[in-house]
Write a protein that holds these residues in place. Structure first.
Motif, PDB file in Angstrom:
ATOM      1  N   ASP A  31     -14.625  -3.262   8.725  1.00 31.07           N
ATOM      2  CA  ASP A  31     -13.745  -2.100   8.801  1.00 31.07           C
ATOM      3  C   ASP A  31     -12.294  -2.550   8.937  1.00 31.07           C
ATOM      4  N   LEU A  32     -11.594  -2.623   7.811  1.00 31.23           N
ATOM      5  CA  LEU A  32     -10.210  -3.108   7.767  1.00 31.23           C
ATOM      6  C   LEU A  32      -9.244  -1.934   7.660  1.00 31.23           C
ATOM      7  N   LYS A  33      -8.259  -1.913   8.572  1.00 28.84           N
ATOM      8  CA  LYS A  33      -7.206  -0.897   8.557  1.00 28.84           C
ATOM      9  C   LYS A  33      -5.869  -1.594   8.303  1.00 28.84           C
ATOM     10  N   ILE A  34      -4.980  -0.955   7.548  1.00 28.36           N
ATOM     11  CA  ILE A  34      -3.658  -1.534   7.306  1.00 28.36           C
ATOM     12  C   ILE A  34      -2.598  -0.458   7.497  1.00 28.36           C
ATOM     13  N   VAL A  35      -1.610  -0.770   8.328  1.00 26.52           N
ATOM     14  CA  VAL A  35      -0.454   0.095   8.504  1.00 26.52           C
ATOM     15  C   VAL A  35       0.614  -0.340   7.505  1.00 26.52           C
ATOM     16  N   ASP A  36       0.960   0.563   6.587  1.00 27.62           N
ATOM     17  CA  ASP A  36       1.954   0.281   5.548  1.00 27.62           C
ATOM     18  C   ASP A  36       1.545  -0.945   4.722  1.00 27.62           C
ATOM     19  N   PRO A  37       0.477  -0.834   3.954  1.00 30.04           N
ATOM     20  CA  PRO A  37      -0.023  -1.989   3.194  1.00 30.04           C
ATOM     21  C   PRO A  37       0.894  -2.375   2.043  1.00 30.04           C
ATOM     22  N   PRO A  38       0.924  -3.684   1.701  1.00 29.06           N
ATOM     23  CA  PRO A  38       1.651  -4.127   0.507  1.00 29.06           C
ATOM     24  C   PRO A  38       0.819  -3.814  -0.737  1.00 29.06           C
ATOM     25  N   GLU A  39       1.335  -4.160  -1.881  1.00 23.96           N
ATOM     26  CA  GLU A  39       0.556  -3.993  -3.111  1.00 23.96           C
ATOM     27  C   GLU A  39      -0.651  -4.940  -3.082  1.00 23.96           C
ATOM     28  N   LEU A  40      -1.830  -4.391  -3.229  1.00 27.44           N
ATOM     29  CA  LEU A  40      -3.053  -5.206  -3.173  1.00 27.44           C
ATOM     30  C   LEU A  40      -3.865  -4.999  -4.442  1.00 27.44           C
ATOM     31  N   HIS A  41      -3.265  -5.300  -5.573  1.00 27.94           N
ATOM     32  CA  HIS A  41      -3.978  -5.149  -6.849  1.00 27.94           C
ATOM     33  C   HIS A  41      -4.931  -6.323  -7.056  1.00 27.94           C
ATOM     34  N   ARG A  42      -5.810  -6.180  -7.972  1.00 26.33           N
ATOM     35  CA  ARG A  42      -6.887  -7.163  -8.182  1.00 26.33           C
ATOM     36  C   ARG A  42      -6.379  -8.549  -8.547  1.00 26.33           C
ATOM     37  N   ASP A  43      -5.189  -8.659  -9.076  1.00 22.47           N
ATOM     38  CA  ASP A  43      -4.657  -9.971  -9.458  1.00 22.47           C
ATOM     39  C   ASP A  43      -3.758 -10.570  -8.378  1.00 22.47           C
ATOM     40  N   SER A  44      -3.685  -9.924  -7.205  1.00 23.09           N
ATOM     41  CA  SER A  44      -2.799 -10.411  -6.148  1.00 23.09           C
ATOM     42  C   SER A  44      -3.447 -11.543  -5.365  1.00 23.09           C
ATOM     43  N   GLU A  45      -2.620 -12.210  -4.539  1.00 22.11           N
ATOM     44  CA  GLU A  45      -3.139 -13.277  -3.678  1.00 22.11           C
ATOM     45  C   GLU A  45      -4.204 -12.755  -2.726  1.00 22.11           C
TER      46      GLU A  45
END
Length: 245
Positions: A30-44
């Motif tokens: 269960d992962l929560k993120i406050v103000d997440p960055p771009e997390l597209h499939r080609d990202s780190e």
């Protein structure tokens, strides 16, 4: 209950991926993120997430800090602590291993909150959480990378979150006492065979008993030792007596 994991305003997608992977390693999802960055499939993030790229990472929830405080028993993670209760925003605090014991008694949804890469959680944020957790590290450089800090903390909580590890279930059983006594008898005979000074034999045997007694050897271990002692006795008895001048 398995705690959720929240990251506040992460700027580096790779850290998010590392945390997702650590969650997968230690049985959390269960992962929560406050103000997440771009997390597209080609990202780190997906490159660093390993198998967590299939479930933990893509299923994260975007939340606010207010929602975490309102809905969960909150644990804020920080590298910097106060020394005593005169300044209580970062005191008292628990280490991750201490936290494992305390959370076992908490019967409500819990979230571990990790701060920003640059400056962690603010004093205002820490003042709103229920508990503070800090990893013991060198006073000269206590700050860990965000992904490292999460990995260490989640590892320490594994007894709450992992039902079965990849390690085989090898229960350690102490050898039968008769086998251990047989080893002592053989060792005593070895001392005689090598002409160990008679005045030192009792003390030597006491030391051997104490050593083996603390070790709690298994049946296989004591059997191996008995075999070594037996061969040594045979060699000692077959050896020519020393020449006298």
């Amino acid at each position: 209950m398995k705690p959720a994991v929240a990251v506040v305003e992460p700027k580096t997608p790779g850290n998010v991926g590392t945390i997702a992977r650590a969650m997968k390693n230690f049985g959390m999802d269960d992962l929560k993120i406050v103000d997440p960055p771009e997390l597209h499939r080609d990202s780190e993030a997906y490159g660093f997430a390993g198998q967590a790229r299939e479930d933990v990472l893509p299923n994260y929830d975007a939340v606010t800090f207010d929602e975490l405080v309102a809905d969960y028993h909150t644990v804020g993670c920080t590298a910097t602590t106060n020394e005593d209760a005169r300044k209580h925003v970062r005191f008292p605090f628990r280490t991750p291993s201490d936290l494992a014991d305390s959370l076992a008694e908490v019967d409500s949804d819990t979230v571990l909150i990790f701060g920003r890469e640059s400056n962690g959680l603010t004093n205002e944020e820490l003042a709103r959480v229920d508990e503070v957790c800090s990893i013991p590290a060198s006073a000269e450089y206590p700050s860990l990378n965000l992904g490292q800090a999460a990995t260490v903390t989640l590892y320490e909580l594994r007894e709450l979150t992992v039902e079965e590890t990849q390690h085989p279930d090898v229960e350690r059983e102490r050898a039968d006492e008769r086998e251990i006594e047989g080893f002592y008898d053989g060792f005593d005979e070895l001392l005689e065979a090598i002409d160990h000074p008679s005045e030192k034999r009792d003390k030597t045997m006491r030391l051997v008993r104490r050593l083996v007694g603390r070790a709690h050897p298994t049946g296989r271990e004591i059997s191996t030792l008995r075999g070594v002692v037996r061969r040594a006795k045979e060699r000692a008895r077959d050896a020519e007596p020393p020449r006298t001048r």
